[in-house]
Design a protein around this motif. Structure first.
Motif, PDB file in Angstrom:
ATOM      1  N   ILE A 216     -29.613  13.758 -25.308  1.00 49.67           N
ATOM      2  CA  ILE A 216     -29.207  15.173 -25.428  1.00 49.67           C
ATOM      3  C   ILE A 216     -27.731  15.319 -25.084  1.00 49.67           C
ATOM      4  O   ILE A 216     -26.979  16.024 -25.769  1.00 49.67           O
ATOM      5  N   ASN A 217     -27.292  14.647 -24.019  1.00 50.99           N
ATOM      6  CA  ASN A 217     -25.879  14.697 -23.634  1.00 50.99           C
ATOM      7  C   ASN A 217     -24.986  14.126 -24.722  1.00 50.99           C
ATOM      8  O   ASN A 217     -23.881  14.635 -24.962  1.00 50.99           O
ATOM      9  N   ALA A 218     -25.440  13.058 -25.366  1.00 48.89           N
ATOM     10  CA  ALA A 218     -24.640  12.442 -26.432  1.00 48.89           C
ATOM     11  C   ALA A 218     -24.578  13.332 -27.666  1.00 48.89           C
ATOM     12  O   ALA A 218     -23.506  13.531 -28.254  1.00 48.89           O
ATOM     13  N   LEU A 219     -25.717  13.895 -28.062  1.00 54.78           N
ATOM     14  CA  LEU A 219     -25.788  14.687 -29.292  1.00 54.78           C
ATOM     15  C   LEU A 219     -25.060  16.022 -29.185  1.00 54.78           C
ATOM     16  O   LEU A 219     -24.430  16.473 -30.143  1.00 54.78           O
ATOM     17  N   PHE A 220     -25.171  16.660 -28.015  1.00 54.99           N
ATOM     18  CA  PHE A 220     -24.687  18.041 -27.895  1.00 54.99           C
ATOM     19  C   PHE A 220     -23.450  18.193 -27.017  1.00 54.99           C
ATOM     20  O   PHE A 220     -22.702  19.152 -27.181  1.00 54.99           O
ATOM     21  N   LEU A 221     -23.230  17.255 -26.093  1.00 48.12           N
ATOM     22  CA  LEU A 221     -22.111  17.393 -25.167  1.00 48.12           C
ATOM     23  C   LEU A 221     -21.100  16.264 -25.295  1.00 48.12           C
ATOM     24  O   LEU A 221     -20.111  16.228 -24.569  1.00 48.12           O
ATOM     25  N   GLY A 222     -21.352  15.331 -26.221  1.00 43.51           N
ATOM     26  CA  GLY A 222     -20.386  14.265 -26.478  1.00 43.51           C
ATOM     27  C   GLY A 222     -20.225  13.263 -25.365  1.00 43.51           C
ATOM     28  O   GLY A 222     -19.242  12.519 -25.335  1.00 43.51           O
ATOM     29  N   GLN A 223     -21.192  13.179 -24.436  1.00 45.93           N
ATOM     30  CA  GLN A 223     -21.094  12.281 -23.280  1.00 45.93           C
ATOM     31  C   GLN A 223     -22.111  11.155 -23.416  1.00 45.93           C
ATOM     32  O   GLN A 223     -23.316  11.390 -23.393  1.00 45.93           O
ATOM     33  N   ARG A 224     -21.607   9.914 -23.568  1.00 46.37           N
ATOM     34  CA  ARG A 224     -22.495   8.781 -23.811  1.00 46.37           C
ATOM     35  C   ARG A 224     -22.580   7.817 -22.628  1.00 46.37           C
ATOM     36  O   ARG A 224     -23.252   6.801 -22.729  1.00 46.37           O
ATOM     37  N   GLN A 225     -21.902   8.131 -21.514  1.00 45.36           N
ATOM     38  CA  GLN A 225     -21.845   7.175 -20.412  1.00 45.36           C
ATOM     39  C   GLN A 225     -23.176   6.964 -19.704  1.00 45.36           C
ATOM     40  O   GLN A 225     -23.355   5.965 -19.008  1.00 45.36           O
ATOM     41  N   ASP A 226     -24.121   7.899 -19.879  1.00 46.24           N
ATOM     42  CA  ASP A 226     -25.421   7.760 -19.214  1.00 46.24           C
ATOM     43  C   ASP A 226     -26.475   7.074 -20.085  1.00 46.24           C
ATOM     44  O   ASP A 226     -27.609   6.871 -19.637  1.00 46.24           O
ATOM     45  N   ILE A 227     -26.119   6.731 -21.318  1.00 42.90           N
ATOM     46  CA  ILE A 227     -27.072   6.041 -22.189  1.00 42.90           C
ATOM     47  C   ILE A 227     -27.261   4.616 -21.684  1.00 42.90           C
ATOM     48  O   ILE A 227     -26.289   3.896 -21.444  1.00 42.90           O
ATOM     49  N   SER A 228     -28.506   4.208 -21.528  1.00 42.49           N
ATOM     50  CA  SER A 228     -28.783   2.862 -21.021  1.00 42.49           C
ATOM     51  C   SER A 228     -28.352   1.818 -22.044  1.00 42.49           C
ATOM     52  O   SER A 228     -28.235   2.093 -23.241  1.00 42.49           O
TER      53      SER A 228
ATOM     54  N   SER B 200       0.837  -1.200   0.000  1.00 34.87           N
ATOM     55  CA  SER B 200       0.000   0.000   0.000  1.00 34.87           C
ATOM     56  C   SER B 200       0.869   1.246   0.000  1.00 34.87           C
ATOM     57  O   SER B 200       1.871   1.317   0.717  1.00 34.87           O
ATOM     58  N   ARG B 201       0.473   2.227  -0.783  1.00 28.96           N
ATOM     59  CA  ARG B 201       1.196   3.497  -0.859  1.00 28.96           C
ATOM     60  C   ARG B 201       0.189   4.628  -0.734  1.00 28.96           C
ATOM     61  O   ARG B 201      -0.997   4.480  -1.051  1.00 28.96           O
ATOM     62  N   THR B 202       0.666   5.769  -0.299  1.00 29.38           N
ATOM     63  CA  THR B 202      -0.184   6.963  -0.260  1.00 29.38           C
ATOM     64  C   THR B 202      -0.171   7.584  -1.654  1.00 29.38           C
ATOM     65  O   THR B 202       0.875   8.017  -2.143  1.00 29.38           O
ATOM     66  N   ILE B 203      -1.341   7.608  -2.277  1.00 24.49           N
ATOM     67  CA  ILE B 203      -1.440   8.012  -3.681  1.00 24.49           C
ATOM     68  C   ILE B 203      -2.288   9.277  -3.791  1.00 24.49           C
ATOM     69  O   ILE B 203      -3.411   9.328  -3.274  1.00 24.49           O
ATOM     70  N   THR B 204      -1.753  10.287  -4.454  1.00 19.40           N
ATOM     71  CA  THR B 204      -2.492  11.513  -4.742  1.00 19.40           C
ATOM     72  C   THR B 204      -2.791  11.543  -6.236  1.00 19.40           C
ATOM     73  O   THR B 204      -1.894  11.339  -7.056  1.00 19.40           O
ATOM     74  N   PHE B 205      -4.053  11.759  -6.590  1.00 18.11           N
ATOM     75  CA  PHE B 205      -4.427  11.726  -8.000  1.00 18.11           C
ATOM     76  C   PHE B 205      -5.487  12.773  -8.302  1.00 18.11           C
ATOM     77  O   PHE B 205      -6.197  13.250  -7.414  1.00 18.11           O
ATOM     78  N   ARG B 206      -5.578  13.112  -9.599  1.00 17.45           N
ATOM     79  CA  ARG B 206      -6.580  14.060 -10.086  1.00 17.45           C
ATOM     80  C   ARG B 206      -7.513  13.331 -11.050  1.00 17.45           C
ATOM     81  O   ARG B 206      -7.069  12.572 -11.903  1.00 17.45           O
ATOM     82  N   ILE B 207      -8.812  13.555 -10.912  1.00 18.56           N
ATOM     83  CA  ILE B 207      -9.790  12.959 -11.825  1.00 18.56           C
ATOM     84  C   ILE B 207      -9.630  13.604 -13.199  1.00 18.56           C
ATOM     85  O   ILE B 207      -9.681  14.819 -13.334  1.00 18.56           O
ATOM     86  N   ARG B 208      -9.446  12.760 -14.215  1.00 17.58           N
ATOM     87  CA  ARG B 208      -9.193  13.252 -15.573  1.00 17.58           C
ATOM     88  C   ARG B 208     -10.405  13.056 -16.487  1.00 17.58           C
ATOM     89  O   ARG B 208     -10.730  13.912 -17.307  1.00 17.58           O
ATOM     90  N   GLU B 209     -11.078  11.894 -16.355  1.00 15.34           N
ATOM     91  CA  GLU B 209     -12.169  11.551 -17.272  1.00 15.34           C
ATOM     92  C   GLU B 209     -13.138  10.599 -16.584  1.00 15.34           C
ATOM     93  O   GLU B 209     -12.719   9.712 -15.829  1.00 15.34           O
ATOM     94  N   THR B 210     -14.425  10.790 -16.836  1.00 18.60           N
ATOM     95  CA  THR B 210     -15.452   9.882 -16.322  1.00 18.60           C
ATOM     96  C   THR B 210     -15.815   8.880 -17.401  1.00 18.60           C
ATOM     97  O   THR B 210     -16.124   9.258 -18.534  1.00 18.60           O
ATOM     98  N   LEU B 211     -15.781   7.580 -17.049  1.00 20.98           N
ATOM     99  CA  LEU B 211     -16.088   6.521 -18.001  1.00 20.98           C
ATOM    100  C   LEU B 211     -17.470   5.940 -17.714  1.00 20.98           C
ATOM    101  O   LEU B 211     -18.081   6.237 -16.696  1.00 20.98           O
ATOM    102  N   LYS B 212     -17.941   5.090 -18.626  1.00 24.51           N
ATOM    103  CA  LYS B 212     -19.226   4.414 -18.439  1.00 24.51           C
ATOM    104  C   LYS B 212     -19.118   3.476 -17.244  1.00 24.51           C
ATOM    105  O   LYS B 212     -18.184   2.676 -17.168  1.00 24.51           O
TER     106      LYS B 212
END
Length: 679
Positions: A232-244, A99-111
């Motif tokens: 709407i998110n997929a068409l206009f904001l390029g985000q498809r992770q919420d599509i069922s 185990s190590r102490t890890i500091t990280f920044r969120i870069r991208e949200t995936l499906k």
């Protein structure tokens, strides 16, 4: 081919070759840099000599191509942070399981997955040491915890996990997929073990995420249904992770999945809209230059908001070049434009050449610009509406011809009714996008009437229902199509030769077309030769047993499932598709399997293994039999022990330890993957 007369196209092809060489052949950064500098020096010398002597030699051209290949290799190495000493893997290599102490920044949200929310993170620190590099983050799903936000910085104490290679043949190789994104490890955490230390926005991606969240907050107040908001998110904001999963599958089966990916179609419509809005600027001094700059800023702002995916980056880069040429009154060649956009993108994102969306985008556009004019000339309807629908159909068919081989290779299915869904949706897409932009702007300004939101939501719902209806026509959906890389290459050769023959019908091109048909037939023979004839496979499946006997292009499956569920059936399906097997039969698990002179003894939970008449070569342990393995080995003296995923982990570890001490080969499917033997 005349296209190869354009220098930029030849240079782009060489860059692609260099990127492929750099990815598959491990060269150090210093060596690739040295080779590139040496080639550039030779190129300058060749240019100087040729210029002074006024003699055209092939050396300058050859050195130019070699230099571009070398630049491709160097680009791959420079973008791979693992090649540098400050990559986090250098810090964890000495003690990978601690185990190590890890500091990280969120870069991208995936499906999200079934049990975890997934993110790509930038590793900032290991303990107190500043590092670089990307990792996959898996957060256990919890209903009371919202998604983590891009640019948030967290600290936690955990260990890095390796990304598992596929355990069954034909399974999607997620490890290879992430490697092409320079991701080599993953973290598994619970929300309780995360400590937020900074939530300020630091990057353009963070600003884009904040803007997307703001737009979504405004839209949610108008009671859009989840599927409508996801579209709407997929068409206009390029985000498809919420599509069922159901909606995504419907669009894929209907041949309309490209509608959900922000691509050239969307960006082209947006460019036309912006050009019209900004047209008054042309009246001012240097108005064309100012308009071009504004167009580029707006297009790339949209690309950043849409997440800079491969498809949107390709589209915006290409249309940026088109916008520059169009507004500065410079002539353009579409093939040169495509080549320049590929060149620019790959210099910044070299491994995009392996991205499926990137490949499909460019093959579709290439097919449209080369095939559509030929098809459109076949018939010219005089009726305006009929003409538009005919042109939509020719564009759709052209695009499908460009991507059919790739789609079959990657997805193993072909939607037979693609033209119906596209004939209905594409003509309306401009209206949907224009209407949607108006809805979003009014929502941001708090001026959107509920009735207008309801109308737009109903349009999205009608589109979803229509696509769902098309996808449900199962007789026109061709699934589980076995299509290898040989078929893919041969298919493109046939398509190119057919297009050339269509342009100019002569003996030479007919002969070329017939040669490509022979090449395709040869690829069929190669696949038939490579397909397994006699093979026994013990697949890995957690808590269950799944075995298969392959013989004469038929797979005989045996399992202990109550019923074949989708996930379990996919294992057999993926294997069959990969190996071009057409017939599947299901039998019960036998206690003994015999193939030629090889005998498999199956020992299940009953623990029965006393054999007097035969000596098995392999012992297959399943369903955690309570046996004394040392006694079994002494009794029947097998050559190898195999344990599948149906056994308790503690049992498998104990058996592995015993076999290691006795120097007897042991195969654990949960660690080593499926056990495959040819006979």
């Amino acid at each position: 081919m005349r296209l190869l007369n354009f220098s930029i196209i030849k240079l782009t092809i060489c860059l692609i070759v260099g990127i492929a060489v750099g990815y598959f052949i491990n060269l150090s950064v210093n060596l690739s840099l040295l080779i590139t500098l040496l080639l550039i020096l030779l190129l300058l010398i060749s240019y100087t000599v040729a210029k002074k002597q006024f003699i055209q030699t092939p050396w300058f051209g050859l050195l130019s191509l070699l230099t571009m290949i070398s630049i491709g290799v160097l680009t791959v190495n420079l973008h791979n942070e693992q090649n540098f000493s400050n990559h986090y893997s250098t810090e964890i290599s000495s003690s990978p399981d601690s185990s190590r102490t890890i500091t990280f920044r969120i870069r991208e949200t995936l499906k999200p997955g079934a049990y975890h929310n997934k993110y790509v993170v930038d590793i900032l620190k290991i303990d107190t040491i500043e590092v670089t590099g990307k990792s996959l983050l898996n957060i256990e799903k919890a209903p009371l915890h919202p998604y983590l936000q891009i640019d948030d910085i967290y600290v936690t104490k955990t260990e890095f996990s390796n990304i598992a290679a596929p355990l069954n043949p034909g399974q999607f190789d997620y490890k290879s997929y992430l490697k092409k994104k320079y991701i080599y490890h993953q973290l598994y955490l619970k929300n309780e073990s995360l400590f937020l230390i900074n939530s300020e926005v630091h990057t353009l991606l963070g600003v884009a995420n904040t803007l997307r969240n703001f737009i979504n907050t405004k839209l949610k107040s108008f009671s859009f249904k989840p599927d409508e908001l996801a579209i709407i998110n997929a068409l206009f904001l390029g985000q498809r992770q919420d599509i069922s999963e159901d909606v995504y599958r419907s669009y894929a089966n209907a041949g309309a999945i490209h509608i959900l990916a922000v691509s050239g179609l969307h960006v082209g419509i947006i460019l036309i809209f912006l050009s019209f809005v900004l047209k008054p600027i042309e009246r001012f001094k240097n108005g064309h230059v100012l308009k071009t700059i504004l167009l580029l800023i707006l297009l790339w702002s949209f690309a950043i908001i849409a997440g800079l995916s491969a498809s949107v980056t390709r589209a915006v880069t290409m249309f940026s070049i088109v916008a520059i040429a169009m507004n500065l009154k410079r002539p353009t060649n579409i093939y040169n434009t495509l080549a320049i956009s590929i060149l620019v993108i790959l210099l910044f994102k070299p491994l995009f050449i392996f991205d499926v969306g990137f490949q499909l985008s460019y093959f579709a556009v290439l097919a449209i610009v080369s095939i559509d004019p030929l098809l459109y000339k076949v018939w010219r309807p005089k009726n305006w509406l009929l003409d538009k629908y005919w042109h939509t159909l020719t564009v759709t068919i052209s695009a499908q011809l460009g991507i059919i081989p790739l789609s079959l290779f990657y997805f193993h299915q072909f939607p037979g009714l693609f033209f119906i869904s596209n004939l209905v949706i594409i003509p309306l897409l401009g209206i949907i996008l224009g209407f949607g932009i108006l809805v979003i702007i009014l929502a941001i300004l708090n001026l959107l009437p509920q009735i207008l939101a309801n109308v737009f939501g109903n349009i999205i719902e009608i589109m979803n229902r229509f696509v769902n209806w098309v996808s449900n026509q199962k007789m026109f959906l061709f699934e589980d199509v076995s299509f290898s890389i040989f078929y893919t290459i041969a298919s493109y050769l046939v398509i190119i030769a057919l297009v050339q023959l269509f342009i100019k019908r002569n003996y030479k091109r007919l002969k070329l077309f017939l040669i490509t048909i022979l090449i395709f037939q040869l690829s069929i023979l190669i696949i038939k030769f490579k397909s397994p004839d006699n093979q026994f496979v013990i697949f890995h499946k957690s808590r269950n047993t799944l075995v298969a006997n392959i013989k004469d292009n038929k797979i005989i499956v045996a399992h202990d499932f109550d019923s074949i569920t989708k996930s379990k059936n996919n294992i057999v399906k993926n294997f069959s598709v990969k190996n071009h097997i057409n017939t599947i039969e299901t039998h019960s698990i036998k206690p003994i399997y015999q193939f030629n002179n090889k005998i498999f003894l199956v020992v299940d939970s009953l623990g029965i293994y006393n054999l007097k008449s035969m000596k098995p070569d392999y012992v297959f342990l399943r369903q955690s039999p309570k046996i004394n393995l040392n006694r079994l080995i002494d009794s029947i003296k097998p050559k190898q022990i195999i344990a599948d995923g149906s056994n308790y982990k503690s049992f498998v570890n104990s058996w592995e330890s015993i076999c290691e001490k006795r120097k007897l080969p042991f195969h654990n499917t949960s660690k080593n993957g499926a056990f495959i033997i040819d006979y």
